[in-house]
Motif scaffolding. Structure first.
Motif, short mmCIF file in Angstrom:
data_model
loop_
_atom_site.label_atom_id
_atom_site.label_comp_id
_atom_site.label_asym_id
_atom_site.label_seq_id
_atom_site.Cartn_x
_atom_site.Cartn_y
_atom_site.Cartn_z
N ALA A 221 -19.94 -11.29 55.48
CA ALA A 221 -21.18 -10.93 54.80
C ALA A 221 -21.41 -9.41 54.86
O ALA A 221 -21.82 -8.80 53.86
CB ALA A 221 -22.35 -11.68 55.41
N ILE A 222 -21.11 -8.81 55.99
CA ILE A 222 -21.26 -7.36 56.12
C ILE A 222 -20.29 -6.65 55.18
O ILE A 222 -20.68 -5.74 54.43
CB ILE A 222 -21.05 -6.90 57.57
CG1 ILE A 222 -22.21 -7.39 58.44
CG2 ILE A 222 -20.92 -5.38 57.66
CD1 ILE A 222 -22.02 -7.16 59.92
N LEU A 223 -19.03 -7.06 55.20
CA LEU A 223 -18.01 -6.44 54.35
C LEU A 223 -18.37 -6.57 52.87
O LEU A 223 -18.35 -5.59 52.12
CB LEU A 223 -16.64 -7.07 54.62
CG LEU A 223 -15.53 -6.63 53.68
CD1 LEU A 223 -15.16 -5.18 53.96
CD2 LEU A 223 -14.33 -7.53 53.84
N PHE A 224 -18.73 -7.78 52.45
CA PHE A 224 -19.05 -7.97 51.04
C PHE A 224 -20.38 -7.33 50.66
O PHE A 224 -20.56 -6.89 49.52
CB PHE A 224 -19.02 -9.46 50.68
CG PHE A 224 -17.64 -10.03 50.71
CD1 PHE A 224 -16.64 -9.53 49.90
CD2 PHE A 224 -17.33 -11.06 51.59
CE1 PHE A 224 -15.36 -10.05 49.93
CE2 PHE A 224 -16.04 -11.59 51.63
CZ PHE A 224 -15.06 -11.09 50.81
N GLY A 225 -21.30 -7.24 51.61
CA GLY A 225 -22.55 -6.53 51.36
C GLY A 225 -22.29 -5.05 51.13
O GLY A 225 -22.88 -4.43 50.23
N LEU A 226 -21.37 -4.47 51.92
CA LEU A 226 -21.00 -3.06 51.72
C LEU A 226 -20.29 -2.87 50.38
O LEU A 226 -20.50 -1.85 49.70
CB LEU A 226 -20.12 -2.57 52.87
CG LEU A 226 -20.83 -2.40 54.21
CD1 LEU A 226 -19.83 -2.08 55.32
CD2 LEU A 226 -21.90 -1.31 54.12
N THR A 227 -19.47 -3.82 50.00
CA THR A 227 -18.78 -3.76 48.70
C THR A 227 -19.81 -3.78 47.57
O THR A 227 -19.72 -3.00 46.62
CB THR A 227 -17.78 -4.92 48.56
OG1 THR A 227 -16.86 -4.87 49.65
CG2 THR A 227 -17.02 -4.85 47.25
N LEU A 228 -20.79 -4.67 47.69
CA LEU A 228 -21.87 -4.75 46.70
C LEU A 228 -22.65 -3.45 46.66
O LEU A 228 -22.94 -2.91 45.58
CB LEU A 228 -22.81 -5.91 47.04
CG LEU A 228 -24.04 -6.02 46.16
CD1 LEU A 228 -23.75 -6.93 44.97
CD2 LEU A 228 -25.20 -6.55 46.96
N LEU A 229 -22.96 -2.90 47.81
CA LEU A 229 -23.70 -1.63 47.89
C LEU A 229 -22.90 -0.49 47.25
O LEU A 229 -23.45 0.32 46.50
CB LEU A 229 -24.02 -1.31 49.34
CG LEU A 229 -24.85 -0.06 49.60
CD1 LEU A 229 -26.22 -0.18 48.92
CD2 LEU A 229 -25.01 0.16 51.09
N LEU A 230 -21.59 -0.44 47.52
CA LEU A 230 -20.74 0.58 46.93
C LEU A 230 -20.74 0.46 45.40
O LEU A 230 -20.84 1.45 44.68
CB LEU A 230 -19.32 0.48 47.48
CG LEU A 230 -18.33 1.54 47.02
CD1 LEU A 230 -18.78 2.93 47.47
CD2 LEU A 230 -16.95 1.23 47.57
N GLY A 231 -20.63 -0.77 44.91
CA GLY A 231 -20.69 -0.99 43.46
C GLY A 231 -22.01 -0.53 42.86
O GLY A 231 -22.03 0.09 41.80
#
Length: 186
Positions: free
Chosen positions: A78-88
């Motif tokens: 969830a942290i990793l994908f949350g950061l990916t979403l934030l980067l996007g």
């Protein structure tokens, strides 16, 4: 079906395949030429595409992490994908940041590839006669990386678009030639 019927049936579809390859190649080449002529716009378009891909990757990844809650590690996902979403989101809302970031990544990749290719070429020099091509490729990568680096930050505006354009153009030309070759060999 005898051998003659089989060979005739197989060739009935190949001119169509040849034409499709050629048409796809023409589209790719046209996109490539457009990107080379308008590298700033192509850079922005490439950055926006990457931004949306990161955003979607983050959303779907968060959904996946949520569904994996019974596993102890779901929170890390969830942290990793949350950061990916934030980067996007950052790339989408602030395209300049995305362009600058992607250009820095490209600089690093070109310089690293250049160094590795040169070292590998020198390492195999005693074993293969064509080792010089590997060194040449590495030198070319270093030159491209250095041009982008020494022109920073102005190079960020056109680098991604120009490289995408060259890639689309070369892919398109190769498909056109492949389509022509398929036609000639049948």
């Amino acid at each position: 079906m005898n051998a003659q019927d089989h060979s005739f049936a197989g060739t009935a579809h190949k001119p169509t395949f040849s034409k499709r390859l050629t048409h796809i190649g023409i589209v790719f080449a046209a996109i490539g030429l457009l990107a080379i002529l308008l590298p700033g716009w192509a850079t922005l378009a490439g950055e926006i595409l990457i931004a949306w891909m990161l955003l979607l990757w983050g959303v779907v990844g968060l959904w996946f992490a949520w569904e994996m809650r019974p596993a102890k590690e779901w929170f890390y996902g969830a942290i990793l994908f949350g950061l990916t979403l934030l980067l996007g989101l950052v790339f989408l809302l602030f395209p300049g940041v995305g362009i600058a970031t992607l250009t820095i990544v490209m600089i690093i990749v070109f310089l690293m590839e250049g160094i590795v290719s040169i070292l590998l070429g020198l390492r195999i020099s005693g074993h293969l006669r064509s080792w010089g091509w590997m060194v040449f490729s590495g030198i070319c990568s270093l030159i491209v990386g250095a041009i982008i680096l020494f022109g920073w930050p102005e190079t960020a505006v056109w680098t991604l678009g120009l490289l995408l354009g060259v890639n689309f153009l070369s892919s398109g030309l190769s498909l056109i030639m492949l389509g022509k070759n398929v036609k000639e060999t049948l």
